[in-house]
Scaffold this active site. Sequence first.
Site, PDB file in Angstrom:
ATOM      1  CD  GLU A 170     -19.540  49.646  71.193  1.00 53.35           C
ATOM      2  OE1 GLU A 170     -20.527  49.354  71.870  1.00 53.35           O
ATOM      3  OE2 GLU A 170     -18.495  50.131  71.689  1.00 53.35           O
ATOM      4  CG  HIS A 218     -25.159  49.546  71.263  1.00 47.48           C
ATOM      5  ND1 HIS A 218     -25.036  48.667  72.318  1.00 47.48           N
ATOM      6  CD2 HIS A 218     -23.900  49.900  70.929  1.00 47.48           C
ATOM      7  CE1 HIS A 218     -23.756  48.491  72.608  1.00 47.48           C
ATOM      8  NE2 HIS A 218     -23.053  49.239  71.787  1.00 47.48           N
ATOM      9  CB  CYS A 247     -28.386  43.367  74.833  1.00 45.45           C
ATOM     10  SG  CYS A 247     -28.591  45.141  74.614  1.00 45.45           S
TER      11      CYS A 247
END
Length: 415
Positions: free
Chosen positions: A160, A228, A345
């Site tokens: 990711e 995350h 992000c």
Amino acid sequence: MLQEINFDGIVGPSHNYGGLSLGNLASAKNANHTSYPRAAALQGLDKMRHNLRLGLAQGILLPHPRPDWPWLESLGASMESSPPLPAWAMSASPMWTANAATVSPAPDTKDGKCHLTVANLVTMPHRSHEWPNTLKQLRLAFGGPSFAVHGPVPAPFGDEGAANHMRLAPSHGEPGVEIFVYGRSGGRFPARQHRMAGEAVAAHHGLDPARTLLVEQAEEAIAAGAFHNDVVAVADCLTLFAHEQAFADRASFYSELERLVPEVRIVEVPASRVSLEDAIASYLFNAQLVTLPSGEQALIVPSEAHAVPSVRDYLEELVAGNGPIRATHFVDVRQSMANGGGPACLRLRVVADPAEVDQRFMIDEAKLDRVGEVIAETWPETIESAHLADPELHKRIAQARAALLETLELGREDL
């Protein structure tokens, strides 16, 4: 000259609240709410404008075509298929460019190039079809001889991107230590980053194994909603800013880090001061930790962080102290936050010479103004989840993206 460039994702015209991301508490909480794509995109531009005014270098990455018709065709499906397939095909999640790729700057790599590996995002269906378009953008933006852009790590090893990668170095242009954070279990939520993915990326980038760390994320952090690592930890230059419960074996990690980087400054937030729940609700750690031209470090945090008393009080004490982080800047990215993505992000950090990047992907205030005009004129004001299959909405989204590409002098054949 090498410097850190933040490449922010422009929030796409299909921005909606599908509630697709298992383990992302904000995404689940706001599932099927009305979204505001125009406001979301303009909030993102305001964050970029704020960072430019701080003296930071700024780039952009672009929304993907939506719906993703080729992906639907590969499934033998259409936008009339049963939920959640239409929402998967309409997801605007490429806006979160921290998940676009993992980046290793030239000072760390064997061949002296900046290496980027596009993330495969195979854990979640709505994100798993992003990488081909992201790869096209990366190979266009970073097509010069100073860069090497790699395809994705193969499934099933979930990768990711930079959201699970940190780097510590005396300065952005000096050799550093790269840290790949992975998960084994998250209780009822999936651990999205596989250890093997980190090993593969490090090998492809030609990193020195002696200066590469693979660190396990704490199961309790994932179970609490830290899907995350960048929801519980962030690093910049010689500073690691992390929650006490971020890592499975923090003592061993910190010891190894101090051995490799004796000057490291570990700013750990005790759980007794800020609980995991408050850290995740406020996205305290999903901040941009940046070094300003003055040499001071600052946190660019979402406005929600000021609304959580424990976080607000901690930040006030943090910047009043003698530690490395000397300022906080609050930004409004509420539309992104409601879908589970904060300031960190929305950006991919790339250490490079800005002159060597395709200039269509670099941004200044004048270009931001032009992009803002396109968004104000063409982005949908609202999207209801019940209307994701509407052909008129699809037409409007395609026209909006085409207008953006034209403004940036990018043809649809490029992307």
